[in-house]
Design a protein around this motif. Structure first.
Motif, mmCIF file in Angstrom:
data_model
loop_
_atom_site.group_PDB
_atom_site.id
_atom_site.type_symbol
_atom_site.label_atom_id
_atom_site.label_comp_id
_atom_site.label_asym_id
_atom_site.label_seq_id
_atom_site.Cartn_x
_atom_site.Cartn_y
_atom_site.Cartn_z
ATOM 1 N N SER A 166 0.930 -1.743 0.149
ATOM 2 C CA SER A 166 -0.220 -0.027 0.395
ATOM 3 C C SER A 166 0.630 0.763 -0.147
ATOM 4 O O SER A 166 0.018 2.390 -0.160
ATOM 5 C CB SER A 166 -0.833 0.141 1.232
ATOM 6 N N ASP A 167 2.355 1.328 0.066
ATOM 7 C CA ASP A 167 3.506 2.297 0.544
ATOM 8 C C ASP A 167 4.364 1.604 -0.351
ATOM 9 O O ASP A 167 4.134 0.199 -0.147
ATOM 10 C CB ASP A 167 2.556 3.154 1.705
ATOM 11 N N LEU A 168 5.007 2.301 -0.196
ATOM 12 C CA LEU A 168 7.144 2.071 -0.734
ATOM 13 C C LEU A 168 7.858 2.149 0.530
ATOM 14 O O LEU A 168 8.783 1.657 0.635
ATOM 15 C CB LEU A 168 7.015 2.690 -1.662
ATOM 16 N N THR A 169 7.118 2.064 1.912
ATOM 17 C CA THR A 169 7.752 2.146 3.412
ATOM 18 C C THR A 169 7.874 1.162 3.896
ATOM 19 O O THR A 169 8.724 0.759 4.789
ATOM 20 C CB THR A 169 7.564 3.526 3.802
ATOM 21 N N GLY A 170 6.798 0.580 3.843
ATOM 22 C CA GLY A 170 6.508 -0.470 4.941
ATOM 23 C C GLY A 170 6.731 -1.926 3.876
ATOM 24 O O GLY A 170 6.945 -1.827 3.202
ATOM 25 N N ALA A 171 5.584 -2.743 5.048
ATOM 26 C CA ALA A 171 6.426 -4.222 4.339
ATOM 27 C C ALA A 171 5.323 -4.781 3.115
ATOM 28 O O ALA A 171 5.124 -4.352 3.238
ATOM 29 C CB ALA A 171 5.903 -5.659 5.861
ATOM 30 N N TRP A 172 6.480 -5.468 2.300
ATOM 31 C CA TRP A 172 5.400 -6.052 1.550
ATOM 32 C C TRP A 172 4.627 -7.182 1.332
ATOM 33 O O TRP A 172 5.321 -8.294 2.389
ATOM 34 C CB TRP A 172 6.752 -6.453 -0.079
ATOM 35 N N SER A 173 3.707 -6.953 0.700
ATOM 36 C CA SER A 173 2.631 -8.524 1.173
ATOM 37 C C SER A 173 3.052 -9.018 -0.148
ATOM 38 O O SER A 173 2.761 -8.795 -1.330
ATOM 39 C CB SER A 173 1.669 -8.775 1.227
ATOM 40 N N THR A 174 2.896 -11.156 0.210
ATOM 41 C CA THR A 174 3.432 -11.583 -0.447
ATOM 42 C C THR A 174 1.672 -12.379 -1.646
ATOM 43 O O THR A 174 1.196 -12.882 -0.414
ATOM 44 C CB THR A 174 4.196 -13.322 -0.395
ATOM 45 N N LEU A 175 1.845 -11.715 -2.457
ATOM 46 C CA LEU A 175 -0.094 -11.982 -2.704
ATOM 47 C C LEU A 175 0.288 -13.806 -3.926
ATOM 48 O O LEU A 175 -0.414 -14.703 -3.957
ATOM 49 C CB LEU A 175 -0.314 -11.652 -4.412
ATOM 50 N N SER A 176 1.404 -14.235 -4.360
ATOM 51 C CA SER A 176 1.552 -15.604 -4.996
ATOM 52 C C SER A 176 3.438 -15.522 -5.206
ATOM 53 O O SER A 176 3.780 -14.688 -5.216
ATOM 54 C CB SER A 176 1.345 -15.754 -6.339
ATOM 55 N N THR A 177 3.919 -17.404 -4.768
ATOM 56 C CA THR A 177 5.475 -17.650 -4.837
ATOM 57 C C THR A 177 4.953 -18.127 -5.699
ATOM 58 O O THR A 177 6.381 -19.203 -6.355
ATOM 59 C CB THR A 177 5.612 -17.685 -3.547
ATOM 60 N N THR A 178 4.343 -18.934 -6.431
ATOM 61 C CA THR A 178 4.138 -19.819 -7.572
ATOM 62 C C THR A 178 3.230 -19.119 -9.124
ATOM 63 O O THR A 178 3.156 -19.883 -9.421
ATOM 64 C CB THR A 178 4.062 -21.267 -6.802
ATOM 65 N N LYS A 179 3.354 -18.036 -9.173
ATOM 66 C CA LYS A 179 2.789 -17.756 -10.458
ATOM 67 C C LYS A 179 3.685 -18.193 -11.827
ATOM 68 O O LYS A 179 4.597 -17.907 -11.369
ATOM 69 C CB LYS A 179 2.135 -16.725 -10.258
ATOM 70 N N THR A 180 2.553 -18.892 -12.707
ATOM 71 C CA THR A 180 4.183 -19.649 -13.340
ATOM 72 C C THR A 180 3.526 -18.691 -14.884
ATOM 73 O O THR A 180 2.400 -18.215 -15.153
ATOM 74 C CB THR A 180 3.501 -21.520 -14.207
ATOM 75 N N ALA A 181 4.609 -18.024 -15.736
ATOM 76 C CA ALA A 181 4.302 -17.836 -17.030
ATOM 77 C C ALA A 181 3.023 -18.438 -17.457
ATOM 78 O O ALA A 181 3.332 -19.591 -18.123
ATOM 79 C CB ALA A 181 5.388 -17.574 -17.391
ATOM 80 N N ASP A 182 1.873 -17.625 -18.461
ATOM 81 C CA ASP A 182 1.147 -17.641 -19.352
ATOM 82 C C ASP A 182 2.000 -18.471 -20.158
ATOM 83 O O ASP A 182 3.145 -18.306 -20.816
ATOM 84 C CB ASP A 182 0.561 -16.451 -19.698
ATOM 85 N N ALA A 183 1.425 -19.677 -20.640
ATOM 86 C CA ALA A 183 2.617 -20.437 -22.108
ATOM 87 C C ALA A 183 1.821 -19.864 -23.359
ATOM 88 O O ALA A 183 0.070 -19.689 -23.460
ATOM 89 C CB ALA A 183 1.345 -22.190 -21.652
ATOM 90 N N ASN A 184 2.673 -20.132 -23.915
ATOM 91 C CA ASN A 184 2.329 -19.681 -25.275
ATOM 92 C C ASN A 184 2.275 -17.732 -25.486
ATOM 93 O O ASN A 184 1.442 -17.503 -26.078
ATOM 94 C CB ASN A 184 1.722 -20.506 -26.055
ATOM 95 N N ALA A 185 3.172 -17.347 -24.680
ATOM 96 C CA ALA A 185 2.937 -16.130 -24.382
ATOM 97 C C ALA A 185 3.501 -15.063 -23.945
ATOM 98 O O ALA A 185 4.848 -16.123 -23.251
ATOM 99 C CB ALA A 185 1.783 -15.793 -23.487
ATOM 100 N N VAL A 186 4.071 -14.194 -23.956
ATOM 101 C CA VAL A 186 5.259 -13.000 -23.565
ATOM 102 C C VAL A 186 4.596 -11.995 -22.648
ATOM 103 O O VAL A 186 5.335 -11.164 -22.178
ATOM 104 C CB VAL A 186 5.754 -12.136 -24.873
ATOM 105 N N ARG A 187 3.860 -12.011 -21.950
ATOM 106 C CA ARG A 187 2.551 -11.712 -21.280
ATOM 107 C C ARG A 187 2.768 -12.975 -20.214
ATOM 108 O O ARG A 187 1.746 -13.611 -20.763
ATOM 109 C CB ARG A 187 2.042 -10.532 -21.586
ATOM 110 N N THR A 188 2.498 -12.061 -18.679
ATOM 111 C CA THR A 188 1.738 -13.198 -17.916
ATOM 112 C C THR A 188 0.783 -11.923 -17.827
ATOM 113 O O THR A 188 1.059 -11.507 -16.300
ATOM 114 C CB THR A 188 2.245 -13.570 -16.594
#
Length: 624
Positions: free
Chosen positions: A443-465
């Motif tokens: 929510s800001d750049l001074t506090g801790a970052w919350s982890t939303l995912s550690t296992t998000k794989t790149a979208d297949a057959n694509a150059v964007r995820t």
């Protein structure tokens, strides 16, 4: 989401082809798909269903691990531009069949060629022209360019075409009547008009319509049938679609109607070659028989155009139709016609002209097609080069170069967008296929970052995820995101072996790490090589030239260590090595176990963007 919610900007979105460099020889390559696996359709049914595969085998050619598309690196010195490529198309390749009924699969499949092609930056024009033999250059998607022939010619003695090169005890043609690859082999081409020979070299003989479509060169693609065709309406000037070995560009079929006038109407370039059917002043081979070769072929073969009986070709018939051999075509310039008046392209299939990239003029080759959009002899480059063909494939870069582009796993991912809706936020970034990503929010750049995912794989057959931060907007006045690649699946590297293969080491975990980070690495040794027993001392462990610390021989088959990757470390795949002392009684000896390309050093992760820089930029990307 309120108007002051901010996103973490990183870099511009991925482009199809780099345009950051003034030299067309550096900037014309298709690089936008370099982070995507090369893929094929295996059957017509799979093509119509849109079902692709990234690995394949037929027992003869095998692509056992995924390889990335085409151009993976562009580097240059003062004299040369070097392009490192897998040789695999950026479009979906295949399928290939060997018969008109499309029931028998073509015997060959494409494979990663792991090659470097160099092009001279300063072309020279010799007085004596060189004959084009097989490969004439490279297309901007990193795929090979082959000439108009299929390497087979007619044998007058045997009364039939010779056998393909390498055929044991085969019939050898006399090299006078050379078979046209497009006419005789088009049945084996895929929809992009390409196929591969017995070592898996994917190549175009004729109109390279697949990369032309990617470049927007007046080509349509039918998403249902997966077929390409020439567009209707007025064309724009074709882009550069390849480079010949002599350093001159190859354009698509469309150029300025007046060679030296960029304000003239763009139209299809009229080829200078025509069939020897009696029209345009040509010899009618159906009447005279194949007893003479055209003047251009006499220059190429260094022989008289009037042949002896032992050199005659077969009579024109249904078995040997007109057009079967490239010598069934004549050059209008040898028949009293004038280039620039009766036709556009010279004997070499090019002309001196201005182009969008060369406003002061250059020599340029053009793709030859008929008014109906059908590939036309000599297709891309004639049977002789206009310039000196000093370029070609090399095994290594043996001089100091500047790298202008690194693709595939070495390409820096960039944030594309973060779009809010009523409650969620959709985050999109340019990704590397096979990558695993950690997504974090703040929510800001001074506090801790919350982890939303550690296992998000790149979208297949694509150059964007794409990743959705569910309820990412709820209860927040601003939101920042960062993404870091944490791992990369095994792949067939462009410069050496498959990641995951090696000598003595089976696997490592993780398989990648970013510059400026410290990685705790687990190295799993191959039990079949009889590694030293548990607790045996370790001399060293390395990732490329990076030395590990805190090394522990956990078990006979496992070593752990800590590796700090310098900010300036070499990018790309690195060899992992573990060295132990030699056996007792031989204290000076050592035993080393390796895993070629076992670990990939990636650019500084998206998370490494500084908070200060992000804060300065955030205001530019306020959510709408």
């Amino acid at each position: 989401m309120s108007a002051n919610m901010k996103l973490l900007p990183l870099c511009a979105a991925l482009a199809l082809a780099s345009t950051a460099f003034a030299d067309p020889l550096v900037s014309s390559w298709i690089t936008g798909n370099s982070t995507k696996y090369a893929r094929i359709y295996q059957t017509d049914a799979a093509k119509l269903a849109g079902t692709t595969v990234a690995t394949w085998t037929n027992g003869q050619q095998s692509q056992g691990s995924p390889a990335y598309c085409g151009v993976q690196e562009i580097a240059a010195s003062a004299s040369w531009v070097y392009v490192r490529s897998t040789g695999l198309g950026s479009h979906t390749m295949g399928p290939w069949y060997n018969d008109a009924s499309r029931t028998t699969a073509f015997v060959n499949l494409p494979v990663n060629q792991k090659e470097i092609f160099r092009v001279p930056r300063t072309p020279t024009v010799p007085g004596t022209k060189s004959v084009v033999q097989n490969e004439f250059g490279i297309f901007v998607d990193g795929v090979h360019g082959f000439d108009s022939t299929d390497a087979t010619s007619y044998s007058t003695t045997n009364g039939r075409d010779g056998d393909p090169p390498g055929t044991p005890s085969g019939v050898t043609g006399n090299g006078i009547w050379n078979r046209d690859a497009f006419v005789n082999e088009a049945i084996t081409f895929d929809t992009a008009l390409a196929h591969q020979q017995n070592t898996g070299v994917y190549h175009y003989h004729a109109n390279p319509i697949g990369p032309r479509y990617l470049l927007g060169d007046h080509v349509d693609f039918n998403a249902t049938t997966k077929a390409y065709s020439e567009s209707t309406g007025a064309p724009g000037h074709s882009p550069i679609i390849g480079w010949a070995k002599d350093g001159y560009p190859i354009y698509g079929p469309y150029g300025y109607g007046s060679a030296m006038n960029a304000a003239s109407t763009v139209r299809r370039m009229v080829c200078g070659y025509v069939p020897r059917d009696g029209a345009n002043g040509t010899t009618n081979l159906a009447s005279t028989g194949r007893q003479t070769i055209p003047a251009w072929a006499g220059r190429v073969q260094n022989r008289a155009v009037a042949l002896t009986s032992t050199q005659y070709g077969p009579a024109v018939s249904s078995a040997f139709p007109l057009g079967r051999y490239i010598e069934d075509n004549d050059y209008l310039g040898d028949l009293g016609k004038t280039q620039g008046v009766n036709f556009d392209l010279d004997e070499y299939n090019g002309r001196l002209c201005v182009t969008p990239e060369y406003s002061s003029g250059t020599y340029a080759y053009f793709v030859a097609i008929t008014s109906a959009g059908v590939s036309q002899f000599p297709y891309n480059v004639g049977k002789r080069y206009y310039g000196s063909p000093t370029g070609g494939y090399v095994t290594s870069i043996a001089e100091t170069v500047t790298t202008f582009f690194s693709g595939g796993p070495s390409k820096q991912e960039t944030m594309v967008s973060a779009t809010p809706n009523a409650s969620d936020v959709t985050v999109v970034w340019s990704s590397t296929e096979g990558g695993t990503y950690k997504v974090e929010g703040s929510s800001d750049l001074t506090g801790a970052w919350s982890t939303l995912s550690t296992t998000k794989t790149a979208d297949a057959n694509a150059v964007r995820t794409t990743f959705t931060d569910t309820n990412g907007r709820v209860g927040k006045t601003q939101r920042f995101y960062r993404v870091t690649r944490t791992a990369l699946a095994a792949y067939d590297d462009v410069s050496s072996g498959t990641t995951g293969g090696g000598s003595g080491i089976l696997t490592v975990s993780p398989t990648s790490g970013a510059r400026g980070t410290t990685v705790g690495l687990t190295i799993n040794l191959d039990p079949s090589v009889n590694p030293p027993p548990q607790n045996a001392p370790i001399n060293s462990a390395t990732i490329g030239t990076i030395n590990g610390t805190n090394l522990v021989h956990v078990s006979a088959t496992q070593v752990t260590g800590s590796f700090t990757i310098p900010a300036g470390a070499a990018l790309g795949a690195q060899t992992v090595s573990v060295t132990f002392p030699g056996p007792p009684g031989n204290p000076t000896a050592t035993v080393t176990y390796t895993l070629t390309n076992g670990f990939t050093v990636t650019p500084a992760g998206l998370a490494a963007q500084s908070a200060t820089r992000a804060a300065r930029r955030a205001a530019r990307l306020k959510a709408q």
